[in-house]
Design a protein around this motif. Structure first.
Motif, PDB file in Angstrom:
ATOM      1  N   GLN A 111     -29.012   0.995 -26.700  1.00  0.00           N
ATOM      2  CA  GLN A 111     -29.543   0.943 -25.334  1.00  0.00           C
ATOM      3  C   GLN A 111     -30.347  -0.311 -25.043  1.00  0.00           C
ATOM      4  OE1 GLN A 111     -31.622   4.687 -25.116  1.00  0.00           O
ATOM      5  NE2 GLN A 111     -29.782   5.795 -24.498  1.00  0.00           N
ATOM      6  N   THR A 112     -31.046  -0.828 -26.044  1.00  0.00           N
ATOM      7  CA  THR A 112     -31.904  -1.995 -25.795  1.00  0.00           C
ATOM      8  C   THR A 112     -31.202  -3.326 -26.026  1.00  0.00           C
ATOM      9  OG1 THR A 112     -32.816  -1.930 -28.045  1.00  0.00           O
ATOM     10  CG2 THR A 112     -34.024  -0.734 -26.317  1.00  0.00           C
ATOM     11  N   ARG A 113     -30.143  -3.341 -26.808  1.00  0.00           N
ATOM     12  CA  ARG A 113     -29.502  -4.609 -27.139  1.00  0.00           C
ATOM     13  C   ARG A 113     -28.201  -4.868 -26.393  1.00  0.00           C
ATOM     14  NH1 ARG A 113     -30.466  -5.658 -33.530  1.00  0.00           N
ATOM     15  NH2 ARG A 113     -32.683  -5.181 -33.524  1.00  0.00           N
ATOM     16  N   LEU A 114     -27.651  -3.820 -25.777  1.00  0.00           N
ATOM     17  CA  LEU A 114     -26.366  -3.989 -25.110  1.00  0.00           C
ATOM     18  C   LEU A 114     -26.479  -3.650 -23.625  1.00  0.00           C
ATOM     19  CD1 LEU A 114     -24.009  -2.323 -27.758  1.00  0.00           C
ATOM     20  CD2 LEU A 114     -24.615  -4.741 -27.540  1.00  0.00           C
ATOM     21  N   SER A 115     -25.692  -4.359 -22.841  1.00  0.00           N
ATOM     22  CA  SER A 115     -25.628  -4.075 -21.403  1.00  0.00           C
ATOM     23  C   SER A 115     -24.757  -2.847 -21.177  1.00  0.00           C
ATOM     24  CB  SER A 115     -25.023  -5.271 -20.669  1.00  0.00           C
ATOM     25  OG  SER A 115     -23.644  -5.399 -21.006  1.00  0.00           O
ATOM     26  N   ALA A 116     -24.778  -2.349 -19.961  1.00  0.00           N
ATOM     27  CA  ALA A 116     -23.951  -1.185 -19.623  1.00  0.00           C
ATOM     28  C   ALA A 116     -22.476  -1.496 -19.862  1.00  0.00           C
ATOM     29  CB  ALA A 116     -24.186  -0.773 -18.172  1.00  0.00           C
ATOM     30  N   GLU A 117     -22.047  -2.689 -19.512  1.00  0.00           N
ATOM     31  CA  GLU A 117     -20.647  -3.078 -19.722  1.00  0.00           C
ATOM     32  C   GLU A 117     -20.323  -3.155 -21.217  1.00  0.00           C
ATOM     33  OE1 GLU A 117     -16.873  -3.567 -18.845  1.00  0.00           O
ATOM     34  OE2 GLU A 117     -18.411  -3.216 -17.315  1.00  0.00           O
ATOM     35  N   GLU A 118     -21.243  -3.721 -22.002  1.00  0.00           N
ATOM     36  CA  GLU A 118     -21.024  -3.807 -23.449  1.00  0.00           C
ATOM     37  C   GLU A 118     -20.975  -2.412 -24.078  1.00  0.00           C
ATOM     38  OE1 GLU A 118     -23.077  -8.083 -24.601  1.00  0.00           O
ATOM     39  OE2 GLU A 118     -24.374  -6.368 -24.143  1.00  0.00           O
ATOM     40  N   LEU A 119     -21.792  -1.489 -23.583  1.00  0.00           N
ATOM     41  CA  LEU A 119     -21.756  -0.112 -24.089  1.00  0.00           C
ATOM     42  C   LEU A 119     -20.392   0.523 -23.849  1.00  0.00           C
ATOM     43  CD1 LEU A 119     -25.303   1.216 -23.114  1.00  0.00           C
ATOM     44  CD2 LEU A 119     -24.403   0.845 -25.425  1.00  0.00           C
ATOM     45  N   LYS A 120     -19.786   0.225 -22.707  1.00  0.00           N
ATOM     46  CA  LYS A 120     -18.440   0.743 -22.431  1.00  0.00           C
ATOM     47  C   LYS A 120     -17.433   0.173 -23.424  1.00  0.00           C
ATOM     48  CE  LYS A 120     -19.137   1.456 -17.501  1.00  0.00           C
ATOM     49  NZ  LYS A 120     -18.781   0.996 -16.153  1.00  0.00           N
ATOM     50  N   VAL A 121     -17.569  -1.113 -23.737  1.00  0.00           N
ATOM     51  CA  VAL A 121     -16.663  -1.753 -24.693  1.00  0.00           C
ATOM     52  C   VAL A 121     -16.835  -1.121 -26.077  1.00  0.00           C
ATOM     53  CG1 VAL A 121     -16.119  -3.925 -25.888  1.00  0.00           C
ATOM     54  CG2 VAL A 121     -16.536  -3.922 -23.410  1.00  0.00           C
ATOM     55  N   VAL A 122     -18.085  -0.896 -26.491  1.00  0.00           N
ATOM     56  CA  VAL A 122     -18.342  -0.271 -27.795  1.00  0.00           C
ATOM     57  C   VAL A 122     -17.766   1.142 -27.807  1.00  0.00           C
ATOM     58  CG1 VAL A 122     -20.148   0.594 -29.338  1.00  0.00           C
ATOM     59  CG2 VAL A 122     -20.341  -1.692 -28.343  1.00  0.00           C
ATOM     60  N   GLY A 123     -17.931   1.866 -26.714  1.00  0.00           N
ATOM     61  CA  GLY A 123     -17.369   3.214 -26.625  1.00  0.00           C
ATOM     62  C   GLY A 123     -15.860   3.202 -26.815  1.00  0.00           C
ATOM     63  N   ARG A 124     -15.196   2.251 -26.204  1.00  0.00           N
ATOM     64  CA  ARG A 124     -13.741   2.129 -26.352  1.00  0.00           C
ATOM     65  C   ARG A 124     -13.381   1.756 -27.791  1.00  0.00           C
ATOM     66  NH1 ARG A 124      -9.054   3.779 -26.188  1.00  0.00           N
ATOM     67  NH2 ARG A 124      -7.391   2.300 -25.846  1.00  0.00           N
ATOM     68  N   ALA A 125     -14.151   0.837 -28.387  1.00  0.00           N
ATOM     69  CA  ALA A 125     -13.893   0.434 -29.770  1.00  0.00           C
ATOM     70  C   ALA A 125     -14.074   1.617 -30.718  1.00  0.00           C
ATOM     71  CB  ALA A 125     -14.825  -0.715 -30.162  1.00  0.00           C
ATOM     72  N   VAL A 126     -15.066   2.454 -30.464  1.00  0.00           N
ATOM     73  CA  VAL A 126     -15.277   3.644 -31.306  1.00  0.00           C
ATOM     74  C   VAL A 126     -14.049   4.543 -31.244  1.00  0.00           C
ATOM     75  CG1 VAL A 126     -16.630   5.778 -31.526  1.00  0.00           C
ATOM     76  CG2 VAL A 126     -17.794   3.580 -31.237  1.00  0.00           C
ATOM     77  N   GLU A 127     -13.508   4.749 -30.058  1.00  0.00           N
ATOM     78  CA  GLU A 127     -12.303   5.577 -29.926  1.00  0.00           C
ATOM     79  C   GLU A 127     -11.128   4.974 -30.714  1.00  0.00           C
ATOM     80  OE1 GLU A 127     -12.011   8.609 -28.571  1.00  0.00           O
ATOM     81  OE2 GLU A 127     -14.179   8.460 -28.316  1.00  0.00           O
ATOM     82  N   LEU A 128     -10.996   3.670 -30.670  1.00  0.00           N
ATOM     83  CA  LEU A 128      -9.906   3.022 -31.413  1.00  0.00           C
ATOM     84  C   LEU A 128     -10.140   3.124 -32.918  1.00  0.00           C
ATOM     85  CD1 LEU A 128      -9.436  -0.169 -29.214  1.00  0.00           C
ATOM     86  CD2 LEU A 128      -7.893   1.809 -29.368  1.00  0.00           C
ATOM     87  N   LEU A 129     -11.389   2.951 -33.354  1.00  0.00           N
ATOM     88  CA  LEU A 129     -11.703   3.031 -34.786  1.00  0.00           C
ATOM     89  C   LEU A 129     -11.490   4.448 -35.321  1.00  0.00           C
ATOM     90  CD1 LEU A 129     -14.833   0.728 -34.866  1.00  0.00           C
ATOM     91  CD2 LEU A 129     -12.590   0.264 -35.899  1.00  0.00           C
TER      92      LEU A 129
END
Length: 135
Positions: A111-129
Motif C-alpha cells: 500500500q505504501t510503495r505501490l500506486s493503485a495502478e501498480e497494485l492492479k499489475v501486481v494482482g494480475r501477476a499473482v494470478e499468472l504466478l
C-alpha cells in the motif's frame, strides 16, 4: 527471467521471515512445528522421516521444543507405546502472531510503495504466478 524471479521470491521470503520473531528457534525446529501444524500429531520417528533427519537428531529438536513449551507428547490412543507430538496452544498462538506480522508487513509495503495502478499489475501477476504452482 526465471533466475530473476527465483532470486526475487527468495528475497521476499527472507523479508517475510524477518517480520516474525522466531526467537532462538533453529530452522529445523520451525520446520518441525510447521509440519505438525499442517499435518497434525505425529511421532518423533515419523517427523524425522518427513524432515529427512535421523531419529536422534529429531529427538534433539523435539526436546528443545518441549522445553520451550511449543510441543507436547501424549500416548497414541491406538498404541500406548508410541507418543504423539502435537502443538501447544501457546505455539499455535505464536504461529498466528507470526503470520499476522508478515501479513501486516506485506500489506503495508504494497500500500505504501505501490500506486493503485501498480497494485492492479501486481494482482494480475499473482494470478499468472498461481498457474505455475497449480497442478
Amino acid at each position: 527471467m526465471a533466475a530473476e524471479l527465483r532470486a526475487l521470491v527468495g528475497k521476499l521470503k527472507r523479508r517475510l521471515r524477518e517480520q516474525a520473531d522466531v526467537g532462538d528457534l533453529t530452522p529445523s525446529q520451525v520446520s518441525a512445528l510447521l509440519r505438525l501444524e499442517r499435518e497434525g500429531p505425529a511421532t518423533a520417528s515419523s517427523l524425522a522421516r518427513a524432515e529427512g533427519m535421523r531419529s536422534q537428531s529429531m529427538g534433539t529438536v523435539i526436546a528443545a521444543l518441549e522445553a520451550a513449551g511449543m510441543v507436547q507428547g501424549r500416548p497414541d490412543p491406538t498404541d500406548g507405546r508410541r507418543i504423539l507430538l502435537s502443538l501447544t496452544d501457546a505455539c499455535r498462538e505464536w504461529i498466528r502472531r507470526g503470520r499476522a506480522a508478515r501479513q501486516d508487513w506485506l500489506t503495508n509495503s504494497l500500500q505504501t510503495r505501490l500506486s493503485a495502478e501498480e497494485l492492479k499489475v501486481v494482482g494480475r501477476a499473482v494470478e499468472l504466478l498461481k498457474r505455475l504452482t497449480d497442478d
